[in-house]
Design an enzyme around this catalytic site. Structure first.
Site, PDB file in Angstrom:
ATOM      1  N   TYR A  73       1.011  -0.909   0.062  1.00  0.00           N
ATOM      2  CA  TYR A  73      -0.147  -0.063  -0.619  1.00  0.00           C
ATOM      3  C   TYR A  73       0.818   0.887   0.022  1.00  0.00           C
ATOM      4  CZ  TYR A  73      -4.289   3.773   0.854  1.00  0.00           C
ATOM      5  OH  TYR A  73      -4.607   3.925   0.966  1.00  0.00           O
ATOM      6  N   PHE A 125      -6.831  22.193 -24.500  1.00  0.00           N
ATOM      7  CA  PHE A 125      -6.539  20.481 -24.137  1.00  0.00           C
ATOM      8  C   PHE A 125      -7.732  20.182 -23.740  1.00  0.00           C
ATOM      9  CE2 PHE A 125      -6.968  16.056 -23.213  1.00  0.00           C
ATOM     10  CZ  PHE A 125      -6.757  15.881 -24.669  1.00  0.00           C
ATOM     11  N   THR A 126      -8.606  19.690 -23.804  1.00  0.00           N
ATOM     12  CA  THR A 126      -9.977  19.958 -23.634  1.00  0.00           C
ATOM     13  C   THR A 126     -10.435  19.682 -22.644  1.00  0.00           C
ATOM     14  OG1 THR A 126     -10.351  17.152 -23.916  1.00  0.00           O
ATOM     15  CG2 THR A 126     -11.248  17.955 -25.465  1.00  0.00           C
ATOM     16  N   ASP A 216       1.952  20.891 -20.047  1.00  0.00           N
ATOM     17  CA  ASP A 216       1.501  19.788 -20.511  1.00  0.00           C
ATOM     18  C   ASP A 216       2.206  19.036 -21.339  1.00  0.00           C
ATOM     19  OD1 ASP A 216       0.347  17.373 -22.038  1.00  0.00           O
ATOM     20  OD2 ASP A 216      -1.634  18.940 -21.603  1.00  0.00           O
ATOM     21  N   LYS A 259      -0.404   9.065 -23.672  1.00  0.00           N
ATOM     22  CA  LYS A 259       0.137   9.064 -24.913  1.00  0.00           C
ATOM     23  C   LYS A 259       1.920   8.549 -24.851  1.00  0.00           C
ATOM     24  CE  LYS A 259      -3.614  10.381 -24.460  1.00  0.00           C
ATOM     25  NZ  LYS A 259      -3.612  12.395 -24.152  1.00  0.00           N
ATOM     26  N   ARG A 383     -13.287  15.872 -35.755  1.00  0.00           N
ATOM     27  CA  ARG A 383     -13.029  16.776 -35.174  1.00  0.00           C
ATOM     28  C   ARG A 383     -13.862  17.813 -36.464  1.00  0.00           C
ATOM     29  NH1 ARG A 383     -10.780  16.219 -30.018  1.00  0.00           N
ATOM     30  NH2 ARG A 383     -12.824  15.774 -29.285  1.00  0.00           N
ATOM     31  N   PHE A 449     -20.220  15.092 -29.340  1.00  0.00           N
ATOM     32  CA  PHE A 449     -19.394  14.263 -30.251  1.00  0.00           C
ATOM     33  C   PHE A 449     -19.171  12.347 -29.563  1.00  0.00           C
ATOM     34  CE2 PHE A 449     -15.001  13.679 -28.263  1.00  0.00           C
ATOM     35  CZ  PHE A 449     -15.384  15.196 -27.548  1.00  0.00           C
TER      36      PHE A 449
HETATM   37  C1  LIG Z   1      -4.674  13.454 -23.345  1.00  0.00           C
HETATM   38  C2  LIG Z   1      -4.052  14.455 -23.143  1.00  0.00           C
HETATM   39  C3  LIG Z   1      -4.599  14.707 -21.734  1.00  0.00           C
HETATM   40  C4  LIG Z   1      -5.167  13.678 -20.976  1.00  0.00           C
HETATM   41  O1  LIG Z   1      -4.363  13.297 -20.364  1.00  0.00           O
HETATM   42  P1  LIG Z   1      -6.035  11.597 -20.270  1.00  0.00           P
HETATM   43  O2  LIG Z   1      -4.444  10.794 -19.626  1.00  0.00           O
HETATM   44  O3  LIG Z   1      -6.577  11.487 -21.115  1.00  0.00           O
HETATM   45  O4  LIG Z   1      -5.804  12.277 -18.566  1.00  0.00           O
HETATM   46  C5  LIG Z   1      -4.003  16.226 -21.280  1.00  0.00           C
HETATM   47  N1  LIG Z   1      -3.569  16.801 -22.216  1.00  0.00           N
HETATM   48  C6  LIG Z   1      -2.969  16.476 -23.676  1.00  0.00           C
HETATM   49  C7  LIG Z   1      -1.962  17.348 -24.691  1.00  0.00           C
HETATM   50  C8  LIG Z   1      -3.401  14.670 -24.304  1.00  0.00           C
HETATM   51  O5  LIG Z   1      -3.352  14.462 -25.075  1.00  0.00           O
END
Ligand SMILES: *Cc1c(COP(=O)(O)O)cnc(C)c1O
Length: 457
Positions: A73, A125-126, A216, A259, A383, A449
């Site tokens: 843990y 980014f979303t 990011d 990613k 998109r 979407f």
């Molecule tokens: C996918 C992504 C995120 C968010 O990451 P998750 O692992 O899906 O929560 C943030 N910034 C970028 C540029 C991304 O491609």
């Protein structure tokens, strides 16, 4: 010397069979899915180019690492392995693991953003923007204008417009800006990179005003590849050196391991400031899990630690981006309209040029994604106007672009899969004049979407 191929620096040890479908089966599946590729069952998909998030193939070393998961843990050895890898390759002092990127965004936004604050960034980014807004902040786009122009060949479309940044600092005041949020590469601009010179300039400018800079870094290794290819003075540096320099111009980063880092789940927040780290370490217990596992199993931490070392290798990145460019270059040579320059993770088809006969409200990009699936079982993503949603007054946002994204998972598909993809896009291109559009018959309130349904006109 003749040009050499980007061939993969690996061979295949284990295979996952794909189900081949007939056109009649795909027609049925597509109608059941309301002409929305998000609603298809993956069993009905042949080549899945929906996203590169969490869809990478892990290596034998990563799978072996999974067997070495220490599921204690607290204080798992895999946490310390990951911490060491982050310190070595990203250069930050402190690490807080999270279940994925948005977990790290949640922590950072909660700690640093107060209601009324402004967060400038190089395109949104979303999930990043959603967390900034949830914490009471307002996102302001400071990316260069070229990023919004699909015909611009600017080599660093992810760059910040320093004039826009200065203007927002002058208008809002430095005290209202908790940090500047810089993505490398910029996903929403099509995987376009930011240059080192621009990042350095942003760092200098923000430093003068006492404003923090957070990266990011989700795709920062892909960004490093583009810097090495395109920016003077970096051709002889390793990706690891470029990554370290990139991170050195920031106070920390949020990261989605799904990613760059070749894992199916995982992420982290990494930073240098002890006080922010302390707070993140306290908060992560509430939202993710104890600060040495952050919502992940020990085995996931180990796979991500090993993924860092693999992903920063030159051979890997040459093949990863080489594959995307292979598809893009072939489509371009066939005269098929795509967004240029070709980005790090995806090729974007320009659906407006496929179907000039369709009004934007006949959903050209949605139609193109459906036609591509019908032709060959390839799954892509819209998109365009469907993704853009509606504004506060209930009117459709009408984006300039109607794009279909072909996103390539890392180490998953072969060159023959790429060839099938090229051939299928070409087949749809050749039949483009006969294609009818779609009508939306179900529209969800949020992020439509994902679940909207359509029928053929
Ligand atoms: C996918 C992504 C995120 C968010 O990451 P998750 O692992 O899906 O929560 C943030 N910034 C970028 C540029 C991304 O491609």
């Amino acid at each position: 010397m003749p040009k050499r191929s980007w061939a993969e620096p690996f061979k295949i040890k284990m295979v996952e069979p794909l189900r081949m479908t007939t056109r009649a089966e795909r027609e049925k599946a597509l109608i059941e899915a309301g002409f929305n590729t998000f609603l298809l069952r993956s069993d009905d998909v042949y080549i899945d180019l929906l996203t590169d998030s969490g869809t990478s193939a892990m290596s034998d070393s990563q799978w072996a690492g999974m067997m070495l998961g220490d599921e204690a843990y607290a204080g798992s050895r895999n946490f310390f392995n990951l911490e060491a890898a982050v310190q070595k390759y990203y250069g930050y002092k402190h690490l807080v693991p999270t279940h994925q990127g948005r977990g790290a965004e949640h922590l950072l936004s909660t700690i640093l953003i107060k209601p009324g604050d402004v967060v400038p960034g190089n395109m949104y980014f979303t999930t990043t923007r959603a967390h900034q807004e949830r914490a009471g902040g307002t996102f302001v786009d400071i990316i260069i204008d070229e990023a919004h122009d699909p015909s611009s060949l600017h080599p660093f479309k992810g760059n910040v417009d320093l004039g826009k940044l200065e203007a927002i600092i002058a208008k809002a005041g430095a005290k209202k800006i908790p940090y500047v949020s810089i993505a490398a590469t910029v996903n929403m601009a099509g995987g376009q990179p930011i240059s080192m010179a621009n990042l350095r300039a942003v760092r200098e400018l923000t430093k003068r005003h006492g404003i923090r800079l957070f990266l990011d870094a989700t795709r920062a290794m892909e960004n490093a590849w583009f810097i090495k290819q395109r920016e003077t003075g970096y051709a002889d540096k390793t990706l690891a050196e470029i990554l370290l320099e990139t991170c050195s111009y920031s106070d920390g980063c949020t990261m989605s391991g799904k990613k760059d880092l070749l894992v199916n789940i995982g992420g982290f927040l990494a930073l240098n400031d002890w006080d922010i780290f302390e707070e993140a370490r306290n908060l992560v217990v509430l939202f993710e899990g104890l600060h040495t596992y952050g919502g992940l199993a020990g085995r996931d931490l180990e796979a991500m630690a090993r993924g860092i070392v693999e992903a920063v290798q030159e051979d890997h990145m040459r093949a990863r981006i080489g594959q995307v460019e292979y598809v893009g270059d072939h489509l371009k040579a066939l005269g098929i309209p795509i967004v240029l320059p070709i980005g790090g993770h995806a090729v974007f088809l320009d659906a407006k040029q496929f179907f000039p006969q369709l009004d934007q409200l006949q959903f050209p990009a949605q139609t193109l994604a459906a036609e591509l699936y019908l032709d060959s079982g390839i799954r892509s993503m819209e998109r365009g106007i469907v993704s853009a949603g509606r504004d506060k007054n209930g009117e459709h946002h009408r984006p300039k672009l109607e794009l279909v994204r072909l996103t390539f998972p890392r180490r998953v598909y072969t060159q023959a899969h790429c060839d099938v993809t090229i051939e299928s896009v070409q087949a749809v291109w050749e039949n483009r004049k006969t294609v009818r559009g779609l009508e939306m018959i179900y529209e969800p309130k949020h992020l439509r979407f994902f679940q909207a349904r359509f029928k053929r006109l």
